[in-house]
Design a protein around this motif. Structure first.
Motif, PDB file in Angstrom:
ATOM      1  N   THR A  60     -42.666  95.038 -34.239  1.00 30.48           N
ATOM      2  CA  THR A  60     -41.752  95.923 -34.965  1.00 30.48           C
ATOM      3  C   THR A  60     -42.043  97.400 -34.712  1.00 30.48           C
ATOM      4  O   THR A  60     -41.153  98.235 -34.854  1.00 30.48           O
ATOM      5  N   THR A  63     -39.641  98.603 -32.114  1.00 30.34           N
ATOM      6  CA  THR A  63     -38.307  98.878 -32.631  1.00 30.34           C
ATOM      7  C   THR A  63     -38.272 100.234 -33.327  1.00 30.34           C
ATOM      8  O   THR A  63     -37.368 101.037 -33.111  1.00 30.34           O
ATOM      9  N   TYR A  67     -36.031 103.380 -31.786  1.00 31.32           N
ATOM     10  CA  TYR A  67     -34.768 103.302 -32.509  1.00 31.32           C
ATOM     11  C   TYR A  67     -33.868 104.517 -32.268  1.00 31.32           C
ATOM     12  O   TYR A  67     -32.693 104.368 -31.967  1.00 31.32           O
ATOM     13  N   SER A  70     -33.214 108.276 -26.855  1.00 33.14           N
ATOM     14  CA  SER A  70     -32.273 108.021 -25.761  1.00 33.14           C
ATOM     15  C   SER A  70     -32.840 108.711 -24.524  1.00 33.14           C
ATOM     16  O   SER A  70     -33.645 109.639 -24.628  1.00 33.14           O
ATOM     17  N   PRO A  84     -35.494  94.065 -23.205  1.00 38.47           N
ATOM     18  CA  PRO A  84     -34.288  93.692 -23.961  1.00 38.47           C
ATOM     19  C   PRO A  84     -33.132  94.674 -23.733  1.00 38.47           C
ATOM     20  O   PRO A  84     -33.345  95.852 -23.419  1.00 38.47           O
ATOM     21  N   SER A  85     -31.925  94.176 -23.908  1.00 35.24           N
ATOM     22  CA  SER A  85     -30.742  95.015 -23.716  1.00 35.24           C
ATOM     23  C   SER A  85     -30.712  96.181 -24.701  1.00 35.24           C
ATOM     24  O   SER A  85     -30.133  97.227 -24.401  1.00 35.24           O
ATOM     25  N   SER A  86     -31.339  96.028 -25.856  1.00 39.17           N
ATOM     26  CA  SER A  86     -31.380  97.128 -26.822  1.00 39.17           C
ATOM     27  C   SER A  86     -32.118  98.341 -26.263  1.00 39.17           C
ATOM     28  O   SER A  86     -31.801  99.475 -26.614  1.00 39.17           O
ATOM     29  N   LEU A  87     -33.086  98.128 -25.394  1.00 39.45           N
ATOM     30  CA  LEU A  87     -33.780  99.243 -24.751  1.00 39.45           C
ATOM     31  C   LEU A  87     -32.997  99.732 -23.536  1.00 39.45           C
ATOM     32  O   LEU A  87     -32.852 100.936 -23.324  1.00 39.45           O
ATOM     33  N   SER A  89     -29.916  99.815 -23.105  1.00 44.70           N
ATOM     34  CA  SER A  89     -28.760 100.593 -23.552  1.00 44.70           C
ATOM     35  C   SER A  89     -29.122 102.027 -23.945  1.00 44.70           C
ATOM     36  O   SER A  89     -28.238 102.850 -24.153  1.00 44.70           O
ATOM     37  N   LYS A  90     -30.407 102.346 -24.025  1.00 47.76           N
ATOM     38  CA  LYS A  90     -30.850 103.708 -24.345  1.00 47.76           C
ATOM     39  C   LYS A  90     -30.693 104.655 -23.153  1.00 47.76           C
ATOM     40  O   LYS A  90     -30.848 105.858 -23.301  1.00 47.76           O
ATOM     41  N   ASP A 132     -30.988  92.412 -18.761  1.00 47.43           N
ATOM     42  CA  ASP A 132     -31.911  91.724 -19.654  1.00 47.43           C
ATOM     43  C   ASP A 132     -32.290  90.336 -19.121  1.00 47.43           C
ATOM     44  O   ASP A 132     -32.626  89.439 -19.873  1.00 47.43           O
TER      45      ASP A 132
END
Length: 135
Positions: A60, A63, A67, A70, A84-87, A89-90, A132
């Motif tokens: 965590t 994250t 968060y 960018s 992961p795609s969450s990273l 996408s930054k 990803d």
């Protein structure tokens, strides 16, 4: 023109990449596997910027750290964790992986070993958009 760049991967190789990108005035953050912390410290002894050491993307603290961040670009080079795609996408302008073989030949880990083992007389690298999924 300065860009905010996240470099992910093995410190000794990132150091070479960093030298090339530094001449353009880029600013760097690093994401390094915890098992290579000592290599990072050896490679970047005077670095005082942002470095995040990670063992798993399930952590965590990862994250929380990323968060609100960018980047203009993300480059990954020799990293064994699935990003992961969450990273990914930054990255506002692009996220790229550098794989030390000609894909699709010798995909996955240890491409140097497989190149030598297969008696291939040449080598190379592939730069592709980061996804990803493992290359």
């Amino acid at each position: 023109m300065s860009n905010k760049v996240l470099l992910i991967g093995y410190p000794l190789l990132l150091k070479k990449m960093c030298k090339c990108l530094y001449v353009f005035g880029n600013q760097f953050d690093f994401l390094i596997e915890s098992k290579y912390k000592h290599k990072f410290d050896e490679s970047f002894p005077d670095y005082t910027g942002n470095v995040f050491f990670i063992t798993s993307f399930d952590d965590t603290s990862y994250t929380d750290y990323f968060y609100e961040k960018s980047y203009d670009y993300i480059f990954s080079y020799i990293f064994s964790l699935l990003i992961p795609s969450s990273l990914i996408s930054k990255a506002l302008k692009g996220a790229y992986n550098i794989h030390p073989s000609y894909l699709p030949y010798f995909a996955g880990p240890n491409p140097y070993f497989w190149t030598i083992r297969s008696n291939v007389p040449y080598g190379g690298l592939t730069i592709h958009h980061l996804t990803d999924k493992f290359d």
